[in-house]
Design a protein around this motif. Sequence first.
Motif, PDB file in Angstrom:
ATOM      1  N   ASP A 183      18.254   4.023  -1.054  1.00  0.00           N
ATOM      2  CA  ASP A 183      19.412   4.066  -0.159  1.00  0.00           C
ATOM      3  C   ASP A 183      20.416   2.960  -0.466  1.00  0.00           C
ATOM      4  O   ASP A 183      21.616   3.195  -0.481  1.00  0.00           O
ATOM      5  N   ARG A 184      19.923   1.750  -0.695  1.00  0.00           N
ATOM      6  CA  ARG A 184      20.824   0.603  -0.869  1.00  0.00           C
ATOM      7  C   ARG A 184      21.429   0.519  -2.259  1.00  0.00           C
ATOM      8  O   ARG A 184      22.534   0.021  -2.428  1.00  0.00           O
TER       9      ARG A 184
ATOM     10  N   THR B 297      19.781   4.960  -6.156  1.00  0.00           N
ATOM     11  CA  THR B 297      18.966   5.430  -7.270  1.00  0.00           C
ATOM     12  C   THR B 297      17.883   6.390  -6.807  1.00  0.00           C
ATOM     13  O   THR B 297      17.468   6.361  -5.647  1.00  0.00           O
ATOM     14  N   GLU B 298      17.411   7.215  -7.695  1.00  0.00           N
ATOM     15  CA  GLU B 298      16.256   8.082  -7.457  1.00  0.00           C
ATOM     16  C   GLU B 298      15.219   7.723  -8.511  1.00  0.00           C
ATOM     17  O   GLU B 298      15.417   8.007  -9.692  1.00  0.00           O
ATOM     18  N   PRO B 299      14.122   7.083  -8.136  1.00  0.00           N
ATOM     19  CA  PRO B 299      13.143   6.630  -9.137  1.00  0.00           C
ATOM     20  C   PRO B 299      12.541   7.781  -9.959  1.00  0.00           C
ATOM     21  O   PRO B 299      12.211   8.831  -9.429  1.00  0.00           O
ATOM     22  N   VAL B 300      12.442   7.542 -11.248  1.00  0.00           N
ATOM     23  CA  VAL B 300      11.742   8.445 -12.172  1.00  0.00           C
ATOM     24  C   VAL B 300      10.883   7.603 -13.098  1.00  0.00           C
ATOM     25  O   VAL B 300      11.222   6.453 -13.386  1.00  0.00           O
ATOM     26  N   GLU B 301       9.805   8.138 -13.585  1.00  0.00           N
ATOM     27  CA  GLU B 301       8.884   7.360 -14.410  1.00  0.00           C
ATOM     28  C   GLU B 301       9.463   7.087 -15.793  1.00  0.00           C
ATOM     29  O   GLU B 301      10.034   7.977 -16.417  1.00  0.00           O
ATOM     30  N   SER B 302       9.344   5.825 -16.217  1.00  0.00           N
ATOM     31  CA  SER B 302       9.816   5.390 -17.529  1.00  0.00           C
ATOM     32  C   SER B 302       9.259   4.000 -17.787  1.00  0.00           C
ATOM     33  O   SER B 302       8.625   3.417 -16.921  1.00  0.00           O
ATOM     34  N   ALA B 303       9.520   3.463 -18.955  1.00  0.00           N
ATOM     35  CA  ALA B 303       9.075   2.106 -19.293  1.00  0.00           C
ATOM     36  C   ALA B 303      10.175   1.397 -20.067  1.00  0.00           C
ATOM     37  O   ALA B 303      10.077   1.190 -21.254  1.00  0.00           O
ATOM     38  N   SER B 304      11.229   1.020 -19.376  1.00  0.00           N
ATOM     39  CA  SER B 304      12.374   0.407 -20.056  1.00  0.00           C
ATOM     40  C   SER B 304      12.195  -1.078 -20.333  1.00  0.00           C
ATOM     41  O   SER B 304      12.930  -1.649 -21.110  1.00  0.00           O
ATOM     42  N   GLY B 305      11.265  -1.706 -19.672  1.00  0.00           N
ATOM     43  CA  GLY B 305      10.982  -3.097 -19.969  1.00  0.00           C
ATOM     44  C   GLY B 305      11.733  -4.152 -19.179  1.00  0.00           C
ATOM     45  O   GLY B 305      11.598  -5.326 -19.461  1.00  0.00           O
TER      46      GLY B 305
ATOM     47  N   ASP C 199       0.870  -1.170   0.000  1.00  0.00           N
ATOM     48  CA  ASP C 199       0.000   0.000   0.000  1.00  0.00           C
ATOM     49  C   ASP C 199       0.912   1.226   0.000  1.00  0.00           C
ATOM     50  O   ASP C 199       2.138   1.102  -0.017  1.00  0.00           O
ATOM     51  N   GLY C 200       0.347   2.434   0.008  1.00  0.00           N
ATOM     52  CA  GLY C 200       1.135   3.662  -0.086  1.00  0.00           C
ATOM     53  C   GLY C 200       2.341   3.742   0.836  1.00  0.00           C
ATOM     54  O   GLY C 200       3.481   3.882   0.374  1.00  0.00           O
ATOM     55  N   PRO C 201       2.163   3.643   2.167  1.00  0.00           N
ATOM     56  CA  PRO C 201       3.306   3.778   3.070  1.00  0.00           C
ATOM     57  C   PRO C 201       4.351   2.674   2.902  1.00  0.00           C
ATOM     58  O   PRO C 201       5.549   2.933   2.960  1.00  0.00           O
ATOM     59  N   VAL C 202       3.914   1.435   2.677  1.00  0.00           N
ATOM     60  CA  VAL C 202       4.851   0.329   2.491  1.00  0.00           C
ATOM     61  C   VAL C 202       5.632   0.536   1.200  1.00  0.00           C
ATOM     62  O   VAL C 202       6.846   0.335   1.152  1.00  0.00           O
ATOM     63  N   ARG C 203       4.944   0.963   0.142  1.00  0.00           N
ATOM     64  CA  ARG C 203       5.613   1.221  -1.130  1.00  0.00           C
ATOM     65  C   ARG C 203       6.669   2.310  -0.973  1.00  0.00           C
ATOM     66  O   ARG C 203       7.801   2.164  -1.430  1.00  0.00           O
ATOM     67  N   GLU C 204       6.298   3.399  -0.318  1.00  0.00           N
ATOM     68  CA  GLU C 204       7.247   4.507  -0.145  1.00  0.00           C
ATOM     69  C   GLU C 204       8.459   4.081   0.684  1.00  0.00           C
ATOM     70  O   GLU C 204       9.588   4.452   0.377  1.00  0.00           O
ATOM     71  N   LYS C 205       8.226   3.287   1.719  1.00  0.00           N
ATOM     72  CA  LYS C 205       9.335   2.787   2.533  1.00  0.00           C
ATOM     73  C   LYS C 205      10.244   1.881   1.694  1.00  0.00           C
ATOM     74  O   LYS C 205      11.475   1.992   1.742  1.00  0.00           O
TER      75      LYS C 205
END
Length: 189
Positions: free
Chosen positions: A59-60, A63-71, A46-52
Amino acid sequence: MVARTVVGMNNYGQSTVEWTVVSTGIGPLLLAATGQGLVSVVFHVDGPVREKALGQLRDRLGTEPVESASGLLAEPIRRLSAYFAGELREFGLPLDWSLSTGFNRQVLRELAAGVPYGTVVGYGDLAKRVGQPAAAQAVGAAMGSNPLPVVVPCHRVVESDGGLGGFGGGLETKRQLLALEGVLPEPLF
């Protein structure tokens, strides 16, 4: 399965991680992959679990997630869908083990390679398989740290007396996965 995909970027602007949330019979799963393979599966996102989970990946893996569709996740999504439909018994996916190290990685690799669909293994038996017969509790800790549940089937590890043991996705989820694989009977109601 419904999927939403995002790709992480490192400090040099190169894509490094793709993640998606898929709907399954055991609830929504977050999947993440690198160019090396599937790196993470997270239950009940859900929202909080996804964000965590995304924060931990950030952190591990740096990376900093950004929207894309690389496959990168197309094949894992297809195979998970087939697994939950009862049509697939072995995932056969490339895995990125970078979120697991040492003894935990050794145990998880043995689990992935040596405990097939529809079977179970005891914590102590798995400890013996990796040459550490007194390390049943450490095997339990390795199961709890598994970054790739379902695909690396920690739900197949049970107590020697026949009890289910623990499970990061919850015991009901473990029961559902074992029932899907024919190890436990389906609930009557």
